[in-house]
Write an enzyme that holds these catalytic residues in place. Structure first.
Site, short mmCIF file in Angstrom:
data_model
loop_
_atom_site.label_atom_id
_atom_site.label_comp_id
_atom_site.label_asym_id
_atom_site.label_seq_id
_atom_site.Cartn_x
_atom_site.Cartn_y
_atom_site.Cartn_z
N ASP A 82 51.58 57.76 54.95
CA ASP A 82 50.96 58.48 53.86
C ASP A 82 51.91 58.02 52.36
O ASP A 82 53.47 57.88 52.91
CB ASP A 82 50.92 59.20 53.88
CG ASP A 82 50.87 60.28 52.03
OD1 ASP A 82 49.64 59.80 51.61
OD2 ASP A 82 51.27 61.32 51.53
N GLU A 134 45.13 51.74 46.75
CA GLU A 134 44.64 52.67 46.22
C GLU A 134 44.78 52.02 44.50
O GLU A 134 45.66 51.43 44.28
CB GLU A 134 45.72 53.38 45.89
CG GLU A 134 46.10 54.19 44.62
CD GLU A 134 46.43 55.78 44.20
OE1 GLU A 134 47.17 56.46 45.78
OE2 GLU A 134 47.15 56.29 43.77
N HIS A 180 49.67 64.76 42.59
CA HIS A 180 50.71 65.21 43.51
C HIS A 180 50.98 66.80 43.40
O HIS A 180 51.16 67.17 42.04
CB HIS A 180 51.65 64.52 43.96
CG HIS A 180 50.61 63.09 44.37
ND1 HIS A 180 50.36 62.06 44.21
CD2 HIS A 180 49.74 63.31 45.70
CE1 HIS A 180 49.60 60.99 44.87
NE2 HIS A 180 49.86 62.19 45.92
N SER A 216 45.27 69.46 46.66
CA SER A 216 45.98 70.83 46.87
C SER A 216 45.07 72.08 46.15
O SER A 216 44.71 71.31 44.97
CB SER A 216 46.86 70.66 47.49
OG SER A 216 48.02 70.49 48.71
N SER A 259 50.52 70.21 49.69
CA SER A 259 51.33 71.13 49.21
C SER A 259 50.69 72.83 49.70
O SER A 259 51.26 73.61 50.01
CB SER A 259 50.58 71.37 47.86
OG SER A 259 51.52 70.14 46.79
#
Ligand code: G3H
Ligand code: 13P
Ligand code: ZN
Length: 312
Positions: A82, A134, A180, A216, A259
């Protein structure tokens, strides 16, 4: 079954209108909680390891834990790096047995992002490993990933085709409003992902797997539990789950969740310790914490990702 890449998983997910959960792993209880849920629901899985996780737990320990999960569950599991931030860390994970890596050069200028991504793709593909890249920049703060709201930017759909063609990457993470960490949207606002950008990207990259980071949903019951048992988390707001489900029915084939696992685990431990102040055996509080992770992942698989039963 050995570790797999995400190639076949994504092909099926795209056609089936669901997404695969990519859950971050840092220790044994997290690996066990995630994989036990996936096993019960017969769901394919991506277990992902950040630079911070490698620094915390060590590459070999994480590798062996994931190998144990593959052996125990018999599920198709991909092991993914990641947010790899350099060719070197990607190379190290490819050489060390990962089946998928992310090269995140999204903070670099377009040409530089293409150059470093292409270099990782060449090395990875020659060794049967797939690459996520990305375009666009998510906001958010975690151990090794730190982007302020001012420096974040949505993905420009007009860039995606050239980027994918010139890099040869296998999947693309895009920025459509997720971020994030636990503090994604301002309390009191109405969080809304940019589905118009996702639709444009999907048009320009037919049948190509898209990835959502920072996905999340920060269930308030967990924030409240943390605060009830001595924590102090102000205004944590995540991505609404119905919007994630909608994205999973579109080109989004991989949804990253970290998260929410942290919230599930920490709220369980806080509650346990508050209720059993005399206990000091880590197994006593890690057992319900592992169960809390399992419950969270089961909920994601069924209600958000829609990938239950897809591990054929
Ligand atoms: O997006 C980043 C992941 O949630 C990993 O976070 O760098 O704190 O391990 P970390
Ligand atoms: P969350 O912080 O929303 O869980 O995102 C995790 C992630 O994107 C990992 O790469
Ligand atoms: Zn991420």
């Amino acid at each position: 079954m050995p570790l797999v890449t995400t190639k076949e998983m994504f092909e099926k997910a795209y056609k089936g209108g669901y997404a695969i959960g990519a859950f971050n792993v840092n220790n044994m209880e997290i690996v066990q909680g995630i994989t036990e849920a996936a096993k019960e629901l017969n769901a394919p899985l991506i277990l992902q390891v950040s630079k911070g996780a490698r620094a915390y737990a060590n590459h070999t320990y994480l590798m062996k834990l994931v190998e144990a999960a593959v052996e125990e569950t018999g599920l198709p599991i991909a092991l993914h790096l990641d947010h790899g931030d350099s060719f070197e860390i990607c190379k190290s994970c490819i050489d060390g047995g990962f089946t998928s890596v992310m090269i995140d050069a999204s903070s670099k200028p377009f040409e530089e992002n293409i150059e470093i991504t292409r270099k990782v793709v060449e090395y990875a593909h020659a060794r049967g490993v797939v690459v996520e890249a990305e375009l666009g920049t998510l906001a958010g703060v975690e151990d090794e990933v730190n982007v302020s709201a001012e420096d974040s930017s949505y993905t420009k759909p007009e860039d995606v085709q050239e980027f994918v063609e010139r890099t040869g990457c296998d999947s693309l993470a895009i920025a459509i409003g997720t971020s994030h960490g636990a503090y994604k949207f301002k309390p009191g606002t109405d969080p809304q992902l940019r589905f118009d950008i996702l639709e444009e990207v999907q048009k320009r990259l037919p049948n190509f797997p898209i990835v959502l980071h920072g996905a999340s949903s920060v269930p308030q019951e967990f924030v409240e539990k943390i605060n009830k048992f001595g924590g102090n988390m102000p205004g944590a707001i995540g991505v609404p789950e119905d919007q994630l489900r909608q994205a999973a029915g579109m080109a989004v084939c991989k949804i990253n969740i970290d998260s929410d696992l942290r919230l599930a685990m920490t709220s369980s431990i806080r509650e346990y310790m508050a209720e059993h102040p005399d206990h000091f055996d880590p197994r006593q509080y890690l057992k319900p914490a592992r169960q809390a992770i399992k419950d969270m992942v089961a909920h994601k698989i069924v209600d958000v990702l829609g990938c239950d039963g897809a591990a054929e």
